[in-house]
Each structure stands twice: as C-alpha cells, then as structure tokens.
Design a protein around this motif. Structure first.
Motif, PDB file in Angstrom:
ATOM      1  N   MET B   1      18.459 -16.581 -23.087  1.00 28.81           N
ATOM      2  CA  MET B   1      17.406 -15.623 -23.414  1.00 28.81           C
ATOM      3  C   MET B   1      16.509 -16.191 -24.527  1.00 28.81           C
ATOM      4  O   MET B   1      17.003 -16.773 -25.476  1.00 28.81           O
ATOM      5  CB  MET B   1      18.047 -14.315 -23.889  1.00 28.81           C
ATOM      6  CG  MET B   1      17.226 -13.099 -23.471  1.00 28.81           C
ATOM      7  SD  MET B   1      17.909 -11.584 -24.165  1.00 28.81           S
ATOM      8  CE  MET B   1      19.601 -11.683 -23.575  1.00 28.81           C
ATOM      9  N   LEU B   2      15.222 -16.050 -24.393  1.00 32.65           N
ATOM     10  CA  LEU B   2      14.297 -16.585 -25.388  1.00 32.65           C
ATOM     11  C   LEU B   2      13.905 -15.509 -26.381  1.00 32.65           C
ATOM     12  O   LEU B   2      13.502 -14.415 -26.000  1.00 32.65           O
ATOM     13  CB  LEU B   2      13.045 -17.119 -24.689  1.00 32.65           C
ATOM     14  CG  LEU B   2      13.280 -18.362 -23.818  1.00 32.65           C
ATOM     15  CD1 LEU B   2      12.240 -18.442 -22.746  1.00 32.65           C
ATOM     16  CD2 LEU B   2      13.262 -19.590 -24.692  1.00 32.65           C
ATOM     17  N   TYR B   3      14.011 -15.828 -27.635  1.00 22.93           N
ATOM     18  CA  TYR B   3      13.670 -14.851 -28.654  1.00 22.93           C
ATOM     19  C   TYR B   3      12.436 -15.295 -29.425  1.00 22.93           C
ATOM     20  O   TYR B   3      11.636 -16.075 -28.936  1.00 22.93           O
ATOM     21  CB  TYR B   3      14.869 -14.634 -29.564  1.00 22.93           C
ATOM     22  CG  TYR B   3      15.718 -13.486 -29.085  1.00 22.93           C
ATOM     23  CD1 TYR B   3      16.230 -12.556 -29.964  1.00 22.93           C
ATOM     24  CD2 TYR B   3      15.957 -13.308 -27.727  1.00 22.93           C
ATOM     25  CE1 TYR B   3      16.981 -11.482 -29.517  1.00 22.93           C
ATOM     26  CE2 TYR B   3      16.700 -12.238 -27.277  1.00 22.93           C
ATOM     27  CZ  TYR B   3      17.211 -11.333 -28.173  1.00 22.93           C
ATOM     28  OH  TYR B   3      17.935 -10.279 -27.737  1.00 22.93           O
ATOM     29  N   TYR B   4      12.284 -14.790 -30.637  1.00 26.36           N
ATOM     30  CA  TYR B   4      11.180 -15.223 -31.496  1.00 26.36           C
ATOM     31  C   TYR B   4      11.262 -16.727 -31.756  1.00 26.36           C
ATOM     32  O   TYR B   4      12.270 -17.358 -31.485  1.00 26.36           O
ATOM     33  CB  TYR B   4      11.265 -14.494 -32.844  1.00 26.36           C
ATOM     34  CG  TYR B   4      10.784 -13.072 -32.815  1.00 26.36           C
ATOM     35  CD1 TYR B   4       9.488 -12.753 -32.418  1.00 26.36           C
ATOM     36  CD2 TYR B   4      11.614 -12.033 -33.230  1.00 26.36           C
ATOM     37  CE1 TYR B   4       9.048 -11.445 -32.426  1.00 26.36           C
ATOM     38  CE2 TYR B   4      11.168 -10.721 -33.240  1.00 26.36           C
ATOM     39  CZ  TYR B   4       9.875 -10.439 -32.834  1.00 26.36           C
ATOM     40  OH  TYR B   4       9.440  -9.155 -32.852  1.00 26.36           O
ATOM     41  N   THR B   5      10.245 -17.289 -32.366  1.00 26.42           N
ATOM     42  CA  THR B   5      10.283 -18.707 -32.731  1.00 26.42           C
ATOM     43  C   THR B   5      11.250 -18.889 -33.906  1.00 26.42           C
ATOM     44  O   THR B   5      11.636 -17.923 -34.565  1.00 26.42           O
ATOM     45  CB  THR B   5       8.893 -19.210 -33.155  1.00 26.42           C
ATOM     46  OG1 THR B   5       8.596 -18.676 -34.445  1.00 26.42           O
ATOM     47  CG2 THR B   5       7.811 -18.778 -32.171  1.00 26.42           C
ATOM     48  N   ASP B   6      11.621 -20.154 -34.165  1.00 22.62           N
ATOM     49  CA  ASP B   6      12.615 -20.447 -35.209  1.00 22.62           C
ATOM     50  C   ASP B   6      12.217 -19.903 -36.575  1.00 22.62           C
ATOM     51  O   ASP B   6      13.027 -19.282 -37.270  1.00 22.62           O
ATOM     52  CB  ASP B   6      12.829 -21.962 -35.324  1.00 22.62           C
ATOM     53  CG  ASP B   6      13.489 -22.509 -34.061  1.00 22.62           C
ATOM     54  OD1 ASP B   6      14.018 -21.683 -33.288  1.00 22.62           O
ATOM     55  OD2 ASP B   6      13.473 -23.730 -33.857  1.00 22.62           O
ATOM     56  N   SER B   7      10.962 -20.157 -36.973  1.00 17.69           N
ATOM     57  CA  SER B   7      10.583 -19.746 -38.334  1.00 17.69           C
ATOM     58  C   SER B   7      10.520 -18.227 -38.438  1.00 17.69           C
ATOM     59  O   SER B   7      10.769 -17.662 -39.499  1.00 17.69           O
ATOM     60  CB  SER B   7       9.277 -20.405 -38.766  1.00 17.69           C
ATOM     61  OG  SER B   7       8.228 -20.020 -37.931  1.00 17.69           O
ATOM     62  N   ILE B   8      10.214 -17.547 -37.344  1.00 11.80           N
ATOM     63  CA  ILE B   8      10.225 -16.078 -37.375  1.00 11.80           C
ATOM     64  C   ILE B   8      11.658 -15.578 -37.509  1.00 11.80           C
ATOM     65  O   ILE B   8      11.946 -14.688 -38.303  1.00 11.80           O
ATOM     66  CB  ILE B   8       9.546 -15.488 -36.115  1.00 11.80           C
ATOM     67  CG1 ILE B   8       8.048 -15.823 -36.128  1.00 11.80           C
ATOM     68  CG2 ILE B   8       9.752 -13.979 -36.041  1.00 11.80           C
ATOM     69  CD1 ILE B   8       7.281 -15.308 -34.934  1.00 11.80           C
ATOM     70  N   ARG B  10      14.127 -17.133 -38.844  1.00 10.01           N
ATOM     71  CA  ARG B  10      14.594 -17.412 -40.205  1.00 10.01           C
ATOM     72  C   ARG B  10      14.072 -16.371 -41.189  1.00 10.01           C
ATOM     73  O   ARG B  10      14.807 -15.907 -42.065  1.00 10.01           O
ATOM     74  CB  ARG B  10      14.154 -18.820 -40.640  1.00 10.01           C
ATOM     75  CG  ARG B  10      15.198 -19.895 -40.341  1.00 10.01           C
ATOM     76  CD  ARG B  10      14.918 -21.172 -41.115  1.00 10.01           C
ATOM     77  NE  ARG B  10      13.674 -21.774 -40.665  1.00 10.01           N
ATOM     78  CZ  ARG B  10      13.579 -22.646 -39.661  1.00 10.01           C
ATOM     79  NH1 ARG B  10      14.654 -23.015 -39.008  1.00 10.01           N
ATOM     80  NH2 ARG B  10      12.414 -23.141 -39.318  1.00 10.01           N
ATOM     81  N   LEU B  11      12.800 -15.989 -41.025  1.00  8.67           N
ATOM     82  CA  LEU B  11      12.229 -14.987 -41.926  1.00  8.67           C
ATOM     83  C   LEU B  11      12.900 -13.629 -41.724  1.00  8.67           C
ATOM     84  O   LEU B  11      13.229 -12.939 -42.693  1.00  8.67           O
ATOM     85  CB  LEU B  11      10.716 -14.870 -41.709  1.00  8.67           C
ATOM     86  CG  LEU B  11      10.009 -13.809 -42.565  1.00  8.67           C
ATOM     87  CD1 LEU B  11      10.314 -14.002 -44.042  1.00  8.67           C
ATOM     88  CD2 LEU B  11       8.509 -13.836 -42.337  1.00  8.67           C
ATOM     89  N   GLU B  27      11.119  -6.936 -38.345  1.00  5.94           N
ATOM     90  CA  GLU B  27      10.192  -7.320 -37.270  1.00  5.94           C
ATOM     91  C   GLU B  27       8.801  -6.754 -37.536  1.00  5.94           C
ATOM     92  O   GLU B  27       7.787  -7.433 -37.332  1.00  5.94           O
ATOM     93  CB  GLU B  27      10.715  -6.835 -35.914  1.00  5.94           C
ATOM     94  CG  GLU B  27      11.896  -7.641 -35.401  1.00  5.94           C
ATOM     95  CD  GLU B  27      12.447  -7.130 -34.072  1.00  5.94           C
ATOM     96  OE1 GLU B  27      13.389  -7.726 -33.546  1.00  5.94           O
ATOM     97  OE2 GLU B  27      11.934  -6.112 -33.564  1.00  5.94           O
TER      98      GLU B  27
END
Lengths: 199, 199
Positions: B1-8, B10-11, B27
């Motif tokens: 499953m694809l989620y937010y990008t990595d830096s998102i 992490r934040l 979010e």
C-alpha cells in the motif's frame, strides 16, 4: 504584566496559526518542547522545513511526491488506462487506504467554487485532457467530494468529457451526501468504488 | 500500500509526539504546511529551534528566562521578601495573569510524587532554603497544585519551613480541590491569594 519570554511568545504565535491549535494547546506544546530532548526537537524542526523543501506535485497526476513523478504513476502494476479524478492529494491517500483501486489518479488541486472565485481554469483540467488524449485512457472515475463544489466540478467534467467517448464513472453508493471524501472510512470507499455507476 | 511521501511520514511521526496531536490532527497540520508560504513555515521551524536554544531557568527562582535572571526577579517593584512557591513555570504565568501578587516566585520544577519515584531531592528545595537564609524573606506562600502530589509537597515544605520562624501561608479559598493550578481562572486565583491562610 509579565508574560512568557519573547521566544516562547513567538513560538506560540506561530503554533496558533496551525489548524486546530489554540493558545492553550500551543502552551502545552511549548511546555512539552521545553522539557523534551534537544535532539527530538531538532528532528521536529528539521522535519517541518524538509517537508516544505522536498515535497512537490507529481508532473503527471499532481499527487504529492518527492520525485518528478509520484510512486503511483511509476508503479508498473497500476492500470494506466483507468484514471480516478480527485480534488486533493489527501483524497488519493483516502482511496489508497481502501486498497481497492488499481488504476492511477489525477489530482485537480481544488474544486470549482464560484462563491470563492475559483473556476475551472484554477484546476488542473488541461493536463487531464492531455492525458486522456495521449495515454489511451479507457475509463475516468470522477471522485470529487459529495458537497456542492465537488458536485459542480463533477458536472463540469462530465460535460467536458462525455463527448470524448470514454467510459465516464462517478463514485458509487456509500458516500454520505454533503460529506468530504477524505473523512470517509476505508470500507465505505471500497463499496463506493465497487458500485461505481456510469454518468 | 502506498502512503504519504517519506518526509511527510517523518513529519507526521514527529508531530504525533506532541501533546494533544493525533494522526488526524498531524495530517491536517501537514496539509496546512504544504499549502502555506515558505517564509511562514521557516519562521515556525526556527521558532521551535530557538525556544529550545534560548530558554533556560532563572538562576534565582527557576522560572523560564532568556537571561541568567528572569524579568520578575530583576523587577525592582516586586517585593523580594515575599516568595510564592509553585511547581512549574506555567503556574507562575497563571498567577501573573491574575495580576494580584506583587512578590517573587520560587519554582520547584516538579512535585513530590512517591508513586513515580520523585522525592524532595528532585525538586529545587535546597535553593529555596538558601534564599530564605540569605534574602531576609518574611513570608512564603505555598502555591503547589491542589492534587495529591501538590498536597504532599506542601506538607513536606511546611514541616521543613515551620521551624524557621517565617510567615508560612497556603493559597486561600477558591481553588477547587483536585484541580491543577495552571487551569484556574484569574479571578479564582486573585481570590485565593487574597484569602490566603496561615498554615
């Protein structure tokens, strides 16, 4: 009257600009930050800056991405001839959580809202038309929100795409009227996608 | 499953560590950050880092300060012979908001909590005794929270300070039992200070 120190007041001012954070919540967050490890706070501070620097919009579908093209558009297992049109990147995430849809997306980055002065020209509609022409797209699922702006946007897209002779669908039963797509639960979204109806 | 990008992601992970911020709130904050001006987000990011760097504890009273000595301790209009003992810097702010008290503070930086393994040695009590000895202090108002830990702390301080022959007071009527001092409103705090009673 003596209040917090200058840098605390400045941080409280910045925090209260965030959605859902009032002065009391900001004060609690500041207290937490003052008590937390410096390394943890540096990570937070950097993460905020990094998101703003690293995240951009996919050049194909306008979804959030850290590369030119997002992971979904790059995924060879996704059906490139089936495009789900949504208003915002958060809608992509909501549908991805349902883990039902195997096509790709097109994020409009907004909706038509005449009262707020947002017309079709403010949305990423031109690039959608271009994709339909170039990429042999067979089916477009219009998954805008079920509120007024979303319905207006869906109607506009229907008028625009109907003459193109592609299969045009709207999200199926399941979404409660007047609600925002991003707040729908995963099961409801699966149901809605499964029972999509032709427009 | 694809989620937010990595830096998102992490934040979001960093944000959910803050008090009162769940994943959904995080979010919403991320969406706000992605849409906001870069300059505004840089200000927020810097403000977080700056607070951690600039704010320390006053060397006299342990209140929050950006200098060695806090503004209250430096203020010549404050009565230095009257000390209000509180648990945390946020209690100082609550009492300052009431704008009634004209003395100075002593922040213990905690309370005695045997169940959590915090004893008198973990609090800034030594420096309080030193101030009483050196600074000709006439009156000590014990304004710890009205909960169990606060009452234990008050009792401990009473036993300790009673033999010193200074006027020892406890916050007066007005504070509802079992509540935290920092959530009391300004009027209640004024009343409580006005009707302080000898121990």
């Amino acid at each position: 009257m003596l209040y917090y120190t200058d840098s605390i007041e400045r941080l409280i001012n910045s925090l209260t600009k965030l959605p859902g954070i009032g002065r009391r919540s900001a004060e609690r967050i500041v207290n937490y930050i003052l008590g937390a490890d410096r390394s943890e706070i540096n990570i937070l501070s950097e993460a905020i800056k990094k998101v703003k620097e690293a995240v951009r919009f996919c050049k194909i579908c306008n979804n959030l991405s850290e590369e030119e093209t997002c992971k979904i558009c790059l995924d060879s297992r996704r059906h490139k001839d089936m495009v789900c049109v949504v208003e915002n990147p958060s809608d992509v995430l909501a549908i991805e959580k349902a883990a039902y849809f195997k096509g790709v997306y097109h994020v409009l980055l907004g909706s038509i809202a005449p009262l707020e002065g947002r017309g079709p020209a403010d949305l990423k509609i031109d690039s959608l038309l271009q994709r339909i022409k170039q990429d042999n797209i067979q089916e477009v699922i219009i998954a805008t929100d079920a509120d007024t702006e979303g319905e207006i946007t869906a109607l506009y897209l229907t008028e625009l795409l109907k003459p193109k002779g592609i299969k045009l669908m709207r999200l199926g039963i399941g979404i409660p009227m007047g609600s925002n797509l991003e707040y729908a639960d995963a099961t409801t979204l699966s149901k809605a996608l499964e029972s999509r109806r032709p427009i």
